[in-house]
Design an enzyme around this catalytic site. Structure first.
Site, short mmCIF file in Angstrom:
data_model
loop_
_atom_site.label_atom_id
_atom_site.label_comp_id
_atom_site.label_asym_id
_atom_site.label_seq_id
_atom_site.Cartn_x
_atom_site.Cartn_y
_atom_site.Cartn_z
N HIS A 71 0.94 4.70 1.46
CA HIS A 71 1.19 5.93 2.21
C HIS A 71 2.42 5.78 3.09
CE1 HIS A 71 -0.26 3.82 5.74
NE2 HIS A 71 -1.30 3.42 5.01
N ASP A 346 -1.56 -0.68 2.06
CA ASP A 346 -0.90 -1.99 2.06
C ASP A 346 -1.87 -3.06 1.57
OD1 ASP A 346 -2.56 -1.74 4.25
OD2 ASP A 346 -1.05 -2.27 5.73
#
Length: 430
Positions: A71, A346
């Protein structure tokens, strides 16, 4: 040992809350809150291609593209305690008009969107300034739009692989069920197709307990058992613990405050990205904070442990391999499908990079992407896979070239990929 067990119990109690998504965060469902911060896309030049790639590309016909992307920039998951507070005001979340599209969020079967307990846990908290933790900002929206523009240049303008407007038969989009990843997918699609669409854009999501797009410590009992203690342990490793005591002292943070380098990095990077004030002392600590945060996450994921990576991202790797196999078999179910987009975290990208053997010991920046291309050789008709990370071609260990024969690529990932059925069976085998 008593202190260790107390720390572990604290982590376990905090899991669901922070996991605010693992799906959202990368560390899996239980560490969501802690790890998701990250740097803005850095100076990697996405236009650079390896000599092998440039010389060989004309020999291959592109058949399928799959993109896993983190994102865009967001508000922090938690502020560093006892230091200068940044003002996370609503103006930082304004939605640019050019990122708007007509879309709907559903479950994997196209039904109503599942409940989102991780997102609910974010919304239950408020940062100084009035916004909530983990929310996609205007800057993050632009980063994702820019990633879409980059993909547009590559797959629409340069090679005419995709049609210029969104077509649900060509493009499949799946996101973790967290607002920042859903909005990131929307913004990427807006950039990729310049807001042109022939139908509503569906974004598919899964319920939290069965989510596989991030290490799901809440939904996978075995993963929680195998890796949970490593989270508490990571801050006690000698070098990390020593540096943590030092930075806690220079920041003037009370010893009873819960603090680790992943939390510090998350807040620090979020502030820097949005031009908000950061404690001046962090200027001299920035490189060390980055290093120690990665050291912690590396210890937690433990890439030397095959089972750990299998349970973290094995189902994701299987999905990617299965999509390729369906294309090779020319399945009627997906004969028009050309692009799969996966909006993740992540903590999804890092274990994937570890499994691929190309993790560079750097935290993935906001909007980082792993792109997998399936090609067919024009003469031999054999299939090849090409991987890139943030626009840079990667030679996967076990592969003879950047253009990796599909058989070699499957073999390279065979020890980590897991079908969802096998994954859920193993998760409950405690």
């Amino acid at each position: 040992m008593i202190g260790y067990h107390r720390a572990l119990k604290f982590v376990m109690r905090s899991w669901w809350t922070r996991l605010s998504v693992l799906g959202a965060a990368g560390l899996g469902s239980t560490f969501w809150w802690q790890k998701k911060t990250e740097p803005v896309q850095t100076d990697l030049d996405s236009s650079k291609k390896s000599p092998s790639s440039v010389q060989s590309s004309s020999q291959y016909e592109l058949k399928l593209v799959q993109v896993l992307f983190r994102h865009g920039a967001r508000t922090p998951l938690k502020s560093i305690p006892d230091v200068l507070e940044a003002q996370w005001v609503p103006d930082l979340l304004e939605v640019p008009a050019h990122t708007q599209i007509d879309y709907v969020v559903t479950d994997l079967q196209g039904g109503p969107r599942p409940p989102a307990p991780v997102e609910d846990s974010y919304r239950a908290k408020t940062l100084t300034g009035g916004t909530h933790p983990g929310q996609l900002t205007t800057m993050g929206m632009q980063q994702m739009y820019d990633l879409g523009v980059r993909l547009r240049k590559q797959y629409i303008q340069d090679m005419a692989f995709l049609t210029p407007s969104f077509n649900h038969k060509e493009v499949y989009i799946r996101s973790t069920n967290i607002v920042r990843t859903i909005e990131s997918a929307k913004c990427l699609v807006a950039g990729l197709f310049q807001q042109k669409q022939t139908d509503i854009v569906p974004i598919f999501t899964e319920e939290a307990e069965r989510e596989v797009l991030y290490p799901n410590y809440y939904g996978c009992k075995l993963l929680k058992l195998l890796s949970g203690y490593r989270w508490a342990e990571s801050s006690t490793l000698p070098d990390i613990a020593s540096d943590l005591r030092s930075i806690q002292s220079v920041l003037g943070i009370q010893s009873h405050q819960r603090l680790d380098f992943i939390l510090i990095r998350d807040d620090m990077v979020a502030r820097e990205t949005h031009g908000l004030p950061c404690p001046a002392v962090l200027d001299s600590w920035r490189a060390r904070v980055e290093q120690r945060a990665v050291d912690m996450i590396y210890h937690i994921f433990d890439p030397t442990n095959r089972e750990s990576l299998q349970l973290c991202v094995g189902p994701v790797l299987h999905i990617l391999l299965n999509n390729m196999e369906m294309k090779v078999q020319d399945s009627a179910l997906d004969e028009d499908r050309k692009l799969f987009l996966y909006s993740v975290h992540d903590t999804t990208l890092m274990p994937c990079l570890m499994a691929l053997g190309v993790f560079d010991m750097r935290w993935p920046p906001y909007a980082a992407d792993i792109t997998l291309e399936l090609h067919q050789h024009r003469q031999t008709k054999q299939y090849y896979v090409k991987i890139s990370y943030i626009g840079q071609d990667q030679k996967i260990p076990g592969c003879s070239d950047v253009y990796c024969p599909l058989g070699e690529f499957k073999q390279a990932l065979a020890m980590y990929a897991l079908t969802e059925e096998n994954y859920h069976t193993r998760c409950n085998s405690t």
